[in-house]
Design a protein around this motif. Structure first.
Motif, PDB file in Angstrom:
ATOM      1  N   TYR A 203      -9.640  47.413  25.144  1.00 30.66           N
ATOM      2  CA  TYR A 203     -10.512  48.524  25.586  1.00 30.66           C
ATOM      3  C   TYR A 203      -9.372  49.673  25.915  1.00 30.66           C
ATOM      4  O   TYR A 203      -8.763  49.472  26.908  1.00 30.66           O
ATOM      5  CB  TYR A 203     -11.707  48.366  26.344  1.00 30.66           C
TER       6      TYR A 203
ATOM      7  N   LYS B 134     -13.904  51.663  21.151  1.00 27.05           N
ATOM      8  CA  LYS B 134     -13.866  50.612  22.076  1.00 27.05           C
ATOM      9  C   LYS B 134     -13.179  51.244  23.409  1.00 27.05           C
ATOM     10  O   LYS B 134     -11.947  50.976  23.689  1.00 27.05           O
ATOM     11  CB  LYS B 134     -13.045  49.442  21.713  1.00 27.05           C
TER      12      LYS B 134
ATOM     13  N   GLU C  21     -12.277  52.338  27.539  1.00 24.97           N
ATOM     14  CA  GLU C  21     -12.483  51.466  28.764  1.00 24.97           C
ATOM     15  C   GLU C  21     -13.524  52.132  29.689  1.00 24.97           C
ATOM     16  O   GLU C  21     -14.059  51.327  30.507  1.00 24.97           O
ATOM     17  CB  GLU C  21     -11.119  51.336  29.369  1.00 24.97           C
TER      18      GLU C  21
END
Lengths: 331, 267
Positions: free
Chosen positions: A6, A93, A95
């Motif tokens: 991520y 993706k 974080e």
């Protein structure tokens, strides 16, 4: 899943009627701080009808803007937004995901978090990155009596932030970035139908520079005419504490505090407001707090910059007079 | 028609005292009550029940002492109630709470409408309603302020979204979260209060679930967020200048000036 999988900070850029909401610029400001620590890119997700100036998000610090164009995003349909956001998040993706805690954001973000099976922290007042690169989410709890430091053990780490909590990223027209236009990946279904917009909000108390608010001490609905005169004189709007909304003098869009609007005006004038913690929670971001109350022991005086112990029906007319006089003198 | 009302037992927030040195609430300083917004949710269910032959079930998660809120909901007019209680359910964040509530609603089966308060006064996240809807795979409408049309197939409601009030329609099955503006909750009936006092509240623990639930997804284990630390906020320093009685003239002069300096502030 590991952290490496991520990367990046994902900001949901809320728009209304094709206008990007300013909470998006506030989130981008915080995203820039976090991205500097994490050395990662900033993505902005703009879901809306065609013709929005997506480059504004670049000028406010986004590296990449994903602009999902569809007229259907002109309606506040959480399911439709959720489906498309989840697809985009699965692709990128990130974080960290930041969403403005507007009424729409507060309804949308939990659906997105549940769909991603990840955690969500509501109404963060501060966001930091710890030494391990984890997002520390700080939020008040129990009527603002404590601040809880929360971490998310899953990815992405999601948080909502109230409008006016952070300052907005200053616009810089020289910044460069990429705008990626996409079509929605999912279609709108009919489980919820937005039938019509009944009425537009009358006032926008969250954005006012001056707010003159009344509480229990005002005693009669007509008292707000007096407050309105002062507010107009100062180029502001009126507001109220919860007691006033409960007795029906003003509608909920005027309510300031824990369960109403959180405001950050330059001047806040509290008239006949005792200052319960639930009310103070909504005004602590004001630059200057002026309190007028007959009771010298009212808790509002503890948080005020300036306090006048007196009857608002005597103080405010004189204040209006004084302001008018000053203005005449200045001209 | 089957309606589930989500309720939670919370401390009386208006009265509860706070232990700032330990960073916890002093539970002895105040009693417990039904989360006030949940009473509006229950009232909405009872109003729908008045129109159609609906069954209203109150559903809560909490320690065994939370059976009090189920009893109160029944005293106020709910037909039945279930308390989800198990040591393994404790420590749940909003995600694990929503997952468990959704699992229980699945287990109850054939539910047409789920109604929740917009938020709880102790958690103040407003997340559990929409999260539960997502785990159930149902649409939701948040912050309902008015029920307009009540039918056996759908509801039309008014809810504030963006900068205005919208009229929205939700087809069953669906979930709504409601605000205090929606209605005035009715009081419990003394007769029913006495009836439920000795009654046994139905309780479901983890062993009562079969395929509807994965034990890894409930309680602390199923929570995605952790409280790492509690801080007590430092009070904001304010100037704190006060005028009383005979200083009114001085006060007016100075405050009027401050008000007019606003254009030079915040730079």
């Amino acid at each position: 899943m590991t952290e490496k999988e991520y990367n990046g900070i994902f900001v949901f850029a809320e728009q209304r009627g094709g206008e990007i909401h300013h909470v998006s610029y506030e989130l981008l400001n915080k995203a820039e701080e976090l991205a500097a620590e994490l050395n990662c890119p900033i993505f902005a997700a703009l879901l809306g009808p065609t013709g929005i100036k997506a480059e504004e998000l670049i000028y406010r610090g986004a590296n990449k803007v994903y602009y999902l164009e569809d007229q259907a995003f002109g309606q506040p349909d959480e399911l439709f937004y959720k489906e498309n956001l989840v697809d985009l998040i699965d692709e990128l993706k990130p974080e960290i995901i930041l969403v403005g805690a507007t009424n729409f954001g507060r309804s949308l973000a939990p659906r997105v978090a549940a769909a991603l099976d990840t955690g969500l922290t509501a109404d963060c007042t501060e966001l930091r990155v710890d030494q391990a690169g984890k997002l520390l989410q700080i939020r008040p709890a129990f009527s603002e009596n404590i601040l809880a430091q929360i971490e998310t053990v899953t990815y992405p780490q999601m948080a909502t932030v109230r409008y006016k909590e952070f300052v907005e990223r200053k616009r810089d027209g020289t910044l460069e970035g990429e705008i990626i236009k996409k079509r929605p990946t999912k279609v709108q279904d009919q489980s919820v139908e937005i039938l019509e917009l009944l009425e537009q909000q009358e006032i926008n108390i969250a954005e006012a520079e001056v707010v003159v608010a009344g509480g229990k001490g005002i005693k009669k609905a007509a008292g707000f005419e007096l407050l309105q005169r002062l507010a107009t004189e100062l180029g502001g709007v009126i507001g109220a504490s919860r007691d006033i909304i409960d007795v029906g003098y003003l509608s909920k869009e005027y309510q300031i505090g824990y369960s109403g609007y959180r405001i950050a005006p330059k001047i806040y004038i509290a008239c006949g407001i005792s200052g319960a913690p639930q009310h103070v929670a909504g005004i602590k971001e004001a630059d200057k707090i002026i309190a007028i109350n007959t009771d010298p022991s009212a808790p509002i005086f503890e948080v005020a910059d300036y306090g006048i112990v007196g009857d608002l029906y005597q103080v405010i007319p004189r204040l209006i007079e004084e302001v008018e006089e000053d203005e005449r003198r200045d001209n | 028609m089957k309606i589930i009302v989500l309720i939670k037992q919370v401390p009386e927030m208006e009265r509860v005292k706070f232990d700032t040195t330990r960073g916890v609430i002093n539970r002895k300083s105040a009693g417990v009550e039904i989360n006030p917004f949940d009473l509006n949710a229950l009232e909405a269910a009872l109003q729908i029940k008045e129109e159609f032959a609906a069954e209203v079930i109150a559903l809560s998660m909490g320690p065994t002492r939370a059976e009090g809120v189920i009893k109160e909901a029944i005293a106020r007019g709910a037909d039945d109630g279930i308390l989800l209680t198990d040591r393994k359910f404790s420590g749940a964040d909003t995600r694990a709470t929503a997952y468990l509530l959704a699992s229980a609603i699945d287990k109850i089966g054939n539910v047409d409408l789920v109604i929740a308060g917009e938020m709880t006064v102790d958690g103040d996240t407003a997340q559990v309603g929409p999260q539960t809807a997502e785990y159930l795979g149902l649409a939701h409408i948040a912050y309902v302020t008015k029920l307009e049309e009540i039918t056996e197939d759908y509801l039309t409601v008014v809810a504030p979204t963006w900068d205005g009030n919208y009229s929205k329609k939700i087809n069953y099955p669906g979930l709504i979260t409601v605000t205090k503006d929606l209605n005035t909750p009715r009081l419990p009936l003394l007769k029913r209060k006495l009836e439920v006092r000795e009654a046994e509240v139905e309780k479901w623990g983890i062993a009562d679930f079969e395929t509807e639930l994965d034990p890894q997804d409930v309680g602390l284990k199923g929570s995605c967020t952790r409280v790492r630390k509690i801080e007590v906020p430092s009070p904001v320093e304010r100037e704190g200048k006060m005028w009383t009685g005979d200083q009114l003239r001085e006060a007016i002069t100075e405050v009027a000036q401050i008000c007019q300096e606003k254009d030079r502030m915040g730079e």
